[in-house]
Write a protein that holds these residues in place. Structure first.
Motif, PDB file in Angstrom:
ATOM      1  N   ALA A 184       0.830  -1.204   0.000  1.00  0.00           N
ATOM      2  CA  ALA A 184       0.000   0.000   0.000  1.00  0.00           C
ATOM      3  C   ALA A 184       0.866   1.255   0.000  1.00  0.00           C
ATOM      4  CB  ALA A 184      -0.923   0.001   1.212  1.00  0.00           C
ATOM      5  N   ALA A 185       2.005   1.208   0.686  1.00  0.00           N
ATOM      6  CA  ALA A 185       2.895   2.370   0.738  1.00  0.00           C
ATOM      7  C   ALA A 185       3.485   2.683  -0.630  1.00  0.00           C
ATOM      8  CB  ALA A 185       4.005   2.127   1.757  1.00  0.00           C
ATOM      9  N   ILE A 186       3.906   1.660  -1.373  1.00  0.00           N
ATOM     10  CA  ILE A 186       4.504   1.916  -2.685  1.00  0.00           C
ATOM     11  C   ILE A 186       3.431   2.280  -3.700  1.00  0.00           C
ATOM     12  CG2 ILE A 186       4.491  -0.492  -3.477  1.00  0.00           C
ATOM     13  CD1 ILE A 186       7.242   2.176  -4.101  1.00  0.00           C
ATOM     14  N   VAL A 187       2.242   1.694  -3.583  1.00  0.00           N
ATOM     15  CA  VAL A 187       1.124   2.074  -4.462  1.00  0.00           C
ATOM     16  C   VAL A 187       0.725   3.525  -4.199  1.00  0.00           C
ATOM     17  CG1 VAL A 187      -1.331   1.674  -4.918  1.00  0.00           C
ATOM     18  CG2 VAL A 187       0.250  -0.260  -4.823  1.00  0.00           C
ATOM     19  N   ARG A 188       0.728   3.919  -2.937  1.00  0.00           N
ATOM     20  CA  ARG A 188       0.433   5.315  -2.584  1.00  0.00           C
ATOM     21  C   ARG A 188       1.443   6.249  -3.264  1.00  0.00           C
ATOM     22  NH1 ARG A 188      -1.462   8.994   1.150  1.00  0.00           N
ATOM     23  NH2 ARG A 188       0.070  10.431   2.034  1.00  0.00           N
ATOM     24  N   ARG A 189       2.713   5.907  -3.196  1.00  0.00           N
ATOM     25  CA  ARG A 189       3.742   6.715  -3.844  1.00  0.00           C
ATOM     26  C   ARG A 189       3.468   6.833  -5.345  1.00  0.00           C
ATOM     27  NH1 ARG A 189       8.885   7.625  -2.567  1.00  0.00           N
ATOM     28  NH2 ARG A 189       9.374   7.723  -0.351  1.00  0.00           N
ATOM     29  N   HIS A 190       3.245   5.693  -5.974  1.00  0.00           N
ATOM     30  CA  HIS A 190       3.061   5.663  -7.425  1.00  0.00           C
ATOM     31  C   HIS A 190       1.883   6.544  -7.843  1.00  0.00           C
ATOM     32  CE1 HIS A 190       3.354   3.632 -11.414  1.00  0.00           C
ATOM     33  NE2 HIS A 190       2.062   3.925 -11.450  1.00  0.00           N
ATOM     34  N   ARG A 191       0.779   6.414  -7.164  1.00  0.00           N
ATOM     35  CA  ARG A 191      -0.427   7.126  -7.591  1.00  0.00           C
ATOM     36  C   ARG A 191      -0.412   8.600  -7.218  1.00  0.00           C
ATOM     37  NH1 ARG A 191      -4.537   2.023  -6.324  1.00  0.00           N
ATOM     38  NH2 ARG A 191      -3.674   0.734  -8.030  1.00  0.00           N
ATOM     39  N   LEU A 192       0.238   8.937  -6.124  1.00  0.00           N
ATOM     40  CA  LEU A 192       0.415  10.357  -5.815  1.00  0.00           C
ATOM     41  C   LEU A 192       1.300  11.026  -6.872  1.00  0.00           C
ATOM     42  CD1 LEU A 192       0.886  10.617  -1.930  1.00  0.00           C
ATOM     43  CD2 LEU A 192      -0.822  11.807  -3.321  1.00  0.00           C
ATOM     44  N   ILE A 193       2.344  10.330  -7.289  1.00  0.00           N
ATOM     45  CA  ILE A 193       3.242  10.886  -8.303  1.00  0.00           C
ATOM     46  C   ILE A 193       2.500  11.062  -9.632  1.00  0.00           C
ATOM     47  CG2 ILE A 193       5.281  10.397  -9.708  1.00  0.00           C
ATOM     48  CD1 ILE A 193       6.453   9.041  -7.144  1.00  0.00           C
ATOM     49  N   GLU A 194       1.696  10.065 -10.020  1.00  0.00           N
ATOM     50  CA  GLU A 194       0.911  10.197 -11.247  1.00  0.00           C
ATOM     51  C   GLU A 194       0.001  11.427 -11.180  1.00  0.00           C
ATOM     52  OE1 GLU A 194       0.436   5.769 -13.169  1.00  0.00           O
ATOM     53  OE2 GLU A 194      -1.171   6.499 -11.875  1.00  0.00           O
ATOM     54  N   THR A 195      -0.668  11.596 -10.057  1.00  0.00           N
ATOM     55  CA  THR A 195      -1.572  12.729  -9.886  1.00  0.00           C
ATOM     56  C   THR A 195      -0.813  14.044  -9.933  1.00  0.00           C
ATOM     57  OG1 THR A 195      -2.936  11.298  -8.473  1.00  0.00           O
ATOM     58  CG2 THR A 195      -3.397  13.657  -8.405  1.00  0.00           C
TER      59      THR A 195
ATOM     60  N   GLU B  45       8.898   6.656  -8.143  1.00  0.00           N
ATOM     61  CA  GLU B  45       8.398   6.108  -6.881  1.00  0.00           C
ATOM     62  C   GLU B  45       9.523   5.570  -6.001  1.00  0.00           C
ATOM     63  OE1 GLU B  45       7.118   1.559  -8.199  1.00  0.00           O
ATOM     64  OE2 GLU B  45       5.742   3.208  -8.560  1.00  0.00           O
ATOM     65  N   HIS B  46      10.657   5.221  -6.601  1.00  0.00           N
ATOM     66  CA  HIS B  46      11.781   4.704  -5.828  1.00  0.00           C
ATOM     67  C   HIS B  46      12.809   5.787  -5.498  1.00  0.00           C
ATOM     68  CE1 HIS B  46      10.260   0.704  -6.516  1.00  0.00           C
ATOM     69  NE2 HIS B  46      10.284   0.882  -7.816  1.00  0.00           N
ATOM     70  N   ALA B  47      12.564   7.006  -6.004  1.00  0.00           N
ATOM     71  CA  ALA B  47      13.572   8.056  -5.857  1.00  0.00           C
ATOM     72  C   ALA B  47      13.180   9.163  -4.889  1.00  0.00           C
ATOM     73  CB  ALA B  47      13.873   8.671  -7.228  1.00  0.00           C
ATOM     74  N   LEU B  48      11.886   9.422  -4.717  1.00  0.00           N
ATOM     75  CA  LEU B  48      11.457  10.542  -3.881  1.00  0.00           C
ATOM     76  C   LEU B  48      11.530  10.192  -2.400  1.00  0.00           C
ATOM     77  CD1 LEU B  48       8.350  11.975  -5.770  1.00  0.00           C
ATOM     78  CD2 LEU B  48      10.770  12.469  -6.100  1.00  0.00           C
ATOM     79  N   SER B  49      11.929  11.151  -1.607  1.00  0.00           N
ATOM     80  CA  SER B  49      11.977  10.955  -0.157  1.00  0.00           C
ATOM     81  C   SER B  49      10.563  11.004   0.429  1.00  0.00           C
ATOM     82  CB  SER B  49      12.826  12.050   0.493  1.00  0.00           C
ATOM     83  OG  SER B  49      12.173  13.314   0.369  1.00  0.00           O
ATOM     84  N   ASP B  50      10.413  10.444   1.621  1.00  0.00           N
ATOM     85  CA  ASP B  50       9.121  10.501   2.304  1.00  0.00           C
ATOM     86  C   ASP B  50       8.705  11.947   2.559  1.00  0.00           C
ATOM     87  OD1 ASP B  50       8.988   7.759   2.347  1.00  0.00           O
ATOM     88  OD2 ASP B  50       9.775   7.573   4.390  1.00  0.00           O
ATOM     89  N   ARG B  51       9.682  12.803   2.861  1.00  0.00           N
ATOM     90  CA  ARG B  51       9.390  14.205   3.134  1.00  0.00           C
ATOM     91  C   ARG B  51       8.806  14.899   1.909  1.00  0.00           C
ATOM     92  NH1 ARG B  51      13.797  18.877   4.913  1.00  0.00           N
ATOM     93  NH2 ARG B  51      12.280  20.562   5.225  1.00  0.00           N
ATOM     94  N   LEU B  52       9.437  14.668   0.745  1.00  0.00           N
ATOM     95  CA  LEU B  52       8.941  15.289  -0.476  1.00  0.00           C
ATOM     96  C   LEU B  52       7.568  14.734  -0.837  1.00  0.00           C
ATOM     97  CD1 LEU B  52       9.180  17.099  -2.903  1.00  0.00           C
ATOM     98  CD2 LEU B  52      10.617  15.364  -4.020  1.00  0.00           C
ATOM     99  N   LEU B  53       7.368  13.441  -0.646  1.00  0.00           N
ATOM    100  CA  LEU B  53       6.069  12.848  -0.953  1.00  0.00           C
ATOM    101  C   LEU B  53       4.972  13.464  -0.087  1.00  0.00           C
ATOM    102  CD1 LEU B  53       5.065  10.515  -2.870  1.00  0.00           C
ATOM    103  CD2 LEU B  53       4.853   9.168  -0.778  1.00  0.00           C
ATOM    104  N   ALA B  54       5.284  13.697   1.185  1.00  0.00           N
ATOM    105  CA  ALA B  54       4.306  14.327   2.079  1.00  0.00           C
ATOM    106  C   ALA B  54       3.968  15.746   1.623  1.00  0.00           C
ATOM    107  CB  ALA B  54       4.839  14.338   3.506  1.00  0.00           C
ATOM    108  N   ARG B  55       4.973  16.465   1.125  1.00  0.00           N
ATOM    109  CA  ARG B  55       4.745  17.823   0.618  1.00  0.00           C
ATOM    110  C   ARG B  55       3.873  17.786  -0.640  1.00  0.00           C
ATOM    111  NH1 ARG B  55       8.379  21.838   2.398  1.00  0.00           N
ATOM    112  NH2 ARG B  55       8.784  21.457   4.630  1.00  0.00           N
ATOM    113  N   ILE B  56       4.126  16.810  -1.497  1.00  0.00           N
ATOM    114  CA  ILE B  56       3.321  16.663  -2.709  1.00  0.00           C
ATOM    115  C   ILE B  56       1.872  16.371  -2.343  1.00  0.00           C
ATOM    116  CG2 ILE B  56       2.916  15.163  -4.705  1.00  0.00           C
ATOM    117  CD1 ILE B  56       5.982  14.858  -4.902  1.00  0.00           C
ATOM    118  N   ASP B  57       1.660  15.454  -1.414  1.00  0.00           N
ATOM    119  CA  ASP B  57       0.318  15.103  -0.959  1.00  0.00           C
ATOM    120  C   ASP B  57      -0.401  16.338  -0.415  1.00  0.00           C
ATOM    121  OD1 ASP B  57      -1.866  13.464  -0.260  1.00  0.00           O
ATOM    122  OD2 ASP B  57      -1.061  13.143   1.751  1.00  0.00           O
TER     123      ASP B  57
END
Length: 212
Positions: free
Chosen positions: A73-84, A105-117
């Protein structure tokens, strides 16, 4: 990183298989999905089982353990947030984002992903209509019917379009068949949109899901 990415790809494929139907994936189906030799998949599934990420008996279907489900679920969350993110912020079309997200999805940090979200307003669905798991792994799932199984006259909203065929996505986009559109089913090859009917490209009936 390579080993981690390979594990994530396996878990993501197993997770994705049961999102829109309830049958668990078999090793042969997983091999087809990943484009790998069955023997390679069997060996890797055994390793995943040893790590406590999947449950599998010889010749039987594969299911995720609780730990495997959380990681998938964590990697799917990354993938779909990035697509969006790519669609909303950078003007990508829905047929262009899958391969880009596979890399990012394998390159972004958790911090950046949270900012994107946060910037996106915590979206619940990606551009193809797939649910974006929440940070705790939970997702929404409403009653649905696949277009191929919808009876003539069925009226509903397009919930999801499979993203595996970019050419099909482009064709559907030109016809105005996209996520969120209200439609009425004429038959498996024809939809009614507003006041006109459209003839669907081959493969659409297997690639579109509607509200039940």
């Amino acid at each position: 990183m390579a080993t981690s990415a390979v594990v994530d790809d396996y878990l993501k494929s197993i997770y994705h298989h049961t999102e829109w139907q309830d049958e668990r994936i078999t090793p042969s189906q997983l091999a087809t999905e990943l484009g790998l030799a069955p023997s390679s998949v069997t060996e890797m599934v055994q390793k995943l089982a040893t790590q406590g990420l999947v449950s599998h008996r010889r010749y039987g279907p594969i299911s995720l353990t609780i730990e495997g489900q959380q990681r998938a679920a964590a990697i799917v969350r990354r993938h779909r947030l990035i697509e969006t993110w790519l669609v909303r912020e950078y003007g990508y079309t829905w047929d262009e984002v899958h391969d880009e997200a596979e890399v990012l999805e394998h390159a972004l940090s958790d911090r950046l992903l949270a900012r994107i979200d946060e910037r996106l307003g915590h979206p619940r669905f990606d551009p193809h209509g797939d649910a974006i798991p929440a940070a705790d792994g939970s997702t929404e799932r409403v009653p649905f019917v696949r277009l191929r199984d919808a009876a003539p006259g069925h009226a509903g909203r397009i919930l999801r379009v499979d993203d595996r065929d970019p050419d099909l996505l482009r064709d559907l986009d030109q016809l105005g068949v996209d996520v969120g559109r209200e439609v009425r089913v004429v038959d498996g090859a024809t939809l009614r949109l507003d006041e006109h009917s459209v003839t669907l490209p081959p493969g659409t009936a297997d690639a579109v899901w509607l509200t039940a």
